[in-house]
Design a protein around this motif. Structure first.
Motif, PDB file in Angstrom:
ATOM      1  N   UNK A 167       0.857  -1.189   0.000  1.00  0.00           N
ATOM      2  CA  UNK A 167       0.000   0.000   0.000  1.00  0.00           C
ATOM      3  C   UNK A 167       0.892   1.238   0.000  1.00  0.00           C
ATOM      4  N   UNK A 168       0.646   2.147  -0.924  1.00  0.00           N
ATOM      5  CA  UNK A 168       1.338   3.437  -0.969  1.00  0.00           C
ATOM      6  C   UNK A 168       0.394   4.514  -0.446  1.00  0.00           C
ATOM      7  N   UNK A 169       0.911   5.380   0.428  1.00  0.00           N
ATOM      8  CA  UNK A 169       0.104   6.464   0.989  1.00  0.00           C
ATOM      9  C   UNK A 169       0.727   7.796   0.578  1.00  0.00           C
ATOM     10  N   UNK A 170      -0.054   8.625  -0.101  1.00  0.00           N
ATOM     11  CA  UNK A 170       0.418   9.951  -0.517  1.00  0.00           C
ATOM     12  C   UNK A 170       0.070  10.950   0.580  1.00  0.00           C
ATOM     13  N   UNK A 171       1.061  11.254   1.431  1.00  0.00           N
ATOM     14  CA  UNK A 171       0.838  12.164   2.559  1.00  0.00           C
ATOM     15  C   UNK A 171       1.366  13.566   2.258  1.00  0.00           C
ATOM     16  N   UNK A 183     -10.214  10.592   4.775  1.00  0.00           N
ATOM     17  CA  UNK A 183     -10.130   9.553   5.800  1.00  0.00           C
ATOM     18  C   UNK A 183      -9.625  10.127   7.122  1.00  0.00           C
ATOM     19  N   UNK A 184      -8.606  10.999   7.050  1.00  0.00           N
ATOM     20  CA  UNK A 184      -8.072  11.590   8.284  1.00  0.00           C
ATOM     21  C   UNK A 184      -9.106  12.492   8.955  1.00  0.00           C
ATOM     22  N   UNK A 185      -9.871  13.191   8.141  1.00  0.00           N
ATOM     23  CA  UNK A 185     -10.937  14.034   8.692  1.00  0.00           C
ATOM     24  C   UNK A 185     -11.961  13.175   9.445  1.00  0.00           C
ATOM     25  N   UNK A 186     -12.350  12.050   8.856  1.00  0.00           N
ATOM     26  CA  UNK A 186     -13.298  11.146   9.517  1.00  0.00           C
ATOM     27  C   UNK A 186     -12.684  10.551  10.792  1.00  0.00           C
ATOM     28  N   UNK A 187     -11.382  10.252  10.734  1.00  0.00           N
ATOM     29  CA  UNK A 187     -10.705   9.708  11.916  1.00  0.00           C
ATOM     30  C   UNK A 187     -10.716  10.729  13.053  1.00  0.00           C
ATOM     31  N   UNK A 188     -10.430  11.990  12.722  1.00  0.00           N
ATOM     32  CA  UNK A 188     -10.413  13.052  13.741  1.00  0.00           C
ATOM     33  C   UNK A 188     -11.803  13.281  14.332  1.00  0.00           C
ATOM     34  N   UNK A 205     -11.887  -0.253   3.015  1.00  0.00           N
ATOM     35  CA  UNK A 205     -11.135   0.007   1.779  1.00  0.00           C
ATOM     36  C   UNK A 205     -11.517   1.347   1.147  1.00  0.00           C
ATOM     37  N   UNK A 206     -12.104   2.228   1.936  1.00  0.00           N
ATOM     38  CA  UNK A 206     -12.605   3.503   1.405  1.00  0.00           C
ATOM     39  C   UNK A 206     -11.473   4.344   0.826  1.00  0.00           C
ATOM     40  N   UNK A 259      -3.525   5.886  13.778  1.00  0.00           N
ATOM     41  CA  UNK A 259      -4.825   5.274  14.101  1.00  0.00           C
ATOM     42  C   UNK A 259      -5.466   4.681  12.856  1.00  0.00           C
ATOM     43  N   UNK A 260      -5.397   5.437  11.750  1.00  0.00           N
ATOM     44  CA  UNK A 260      -5.977   4.949  10.500  1.00  0.00           C
ATOM     45  C   UNK A 260      -5.182   3.755   9.957  1.00  0.00           C
ATOM     46  N   UNK A 261      -3.862   3.895   9.883  1.00  0.00           N
ATOM     47  CA  UNK A 261      -3.031   2.824   9.309  1.00  0.00           C
ATOM     48  C   UNK A 261      -3.198   1.526  10.097  1.00  0.00           C
ATOM     49  N   UNK A 262      -3.352   1.626  11.402  1.00  0.00           N
ATOM     50  CA  UNK A 262      -3.525   0.424  12.228  1.00  0.00           C
ATOM     51  C   UNK A 262      -4.777  -0.366  11.866  1.00  0.00           C
TER      52      UNK A 262
END
Length: 274
Positions: A35-39, A64-69, A77-78, A115-118
């Motif tokens: 998995x590649x993550x473009x941060x 995704x980060x907004x939803x996590x926060x 798999x969103x 938190x998301x990656x886990x």
């Protein structure tokens, strides 16, 4: 067992994104799920994999980060895109700039990405995070989420001061947030072997840092073909499979794979001994 690697350097133009693409696809060729993550808010990794208007994507890492926060639910798999060369991608775009600002006032702000990656990393052998060219909150999040760091350094110019800053930041993250964080090594990129200057830089880097951390044996050569891959949306293995850059990235991928295998064996043996 999954390994999360952050590719980081606060200086731009070091070949970080090209390295993320070709390492990731190189690992996929070896049979690993990647998995590649473009941060990075510039979305260069997303663009390099053929999604040439990342700002128009409906779902990205920022979503995704907004939803996590906000502690909102999301599908496992969103937003994950599949690339033709066998890697998955969580795209990045300009919305990450707003996320970086929001993180400042967020609870546990350094560990939102972790938190998301886990929640997804167990589906992959390797997760590679292409970091912003800065030491801001998104990069701190990437270091907090990672098991290790790879530092690409451009051979045209040895940013000794910048390396020192990055190493200090990694040490601080290790002390305060992520004690398991290690440095896999420094990768010399854009090496022009026709010049004594490039050879001098390689020598100085190995002399000044070789006793403190690994400098990868592989050096990535300066290659017009490698630069062209971004516009093609392909890896160097597809674009120029017999070229010098493809051979170098294959060798580098093997070095990274060997490090990962040794670490897995150590973890396995530690688990047995306990």
């Amino acid at each position: 067992m999954s390994k999360v690697i952050a590719l980081a350097n606060q200086k731009g133009g070091t070949g970080k994104t090209t390295t993320t693409v070709n390492l990731g696809i190189g690992l996929a060729v070896q049979g690993h799920k990647v998995l590649l993550i473009d941060a990075d808010a510039q979305g260069n990794l997303t663009d390099s994999l053929g999604y040439q208007e990342p700002d128009n994507l409906h779902i990205s890492l920022a979503t995704i980060l907004s939803k996590t926060m906000m502690e909102e639910p999301y599908e496992a798999n969103e937003g994950i895109l599949q690339h033709a060369e066998g890697v998955d991608l969580i795209p990045g775009n300009i919305e990450l700039s707003a996320i970086e600002v929001s993180l400042v006032n967020t609870m546990s702000r350094e560990t939102v990405l972790r938190s998301y990656i886990n929640t997804i990393k167990n589906k992959y052998d390797y997760v590679l995070i292409d970091c912003m060219p800065s030491l801001g909150m998104m990069t701190i999040n990437a270091l907090a989420a990672a098991d290790s760091v790879i530092i690409p350094v451009q051979a045209h110019y040895l940013p000794a001061k910048g390396m020192t800053q990055l190493l200090q930041t990694i040490a601080r993250v290790r002390r305060q947030i992520n004690p398991k964080l290690t440095i896999d090594g420094v990768l010399l990129t854009m090496v022009d072997n026709r010049t004594n200057f490039a050879k001098d830089i390689s020598f100085v880097l190995r002399r000044d840092y070789g006793d403190k951390l690994r400098v990868f044996q592989t050096e990535i050569p300066l290659s017009i073909r490698a630069a062209e891959t971004s516009a093609e949306g392909k890896s160097i293995y597809t674009h120029d499979p017999r070229g010098i850059a493809a051979k170098a990235y294959e060798a580098f991928t093997k070095e990274v794979q060997d490090i990962g295998e040794k670490q897995r064996k150590r973890q396995h043996q530690t688990g047995i001994s306990r």
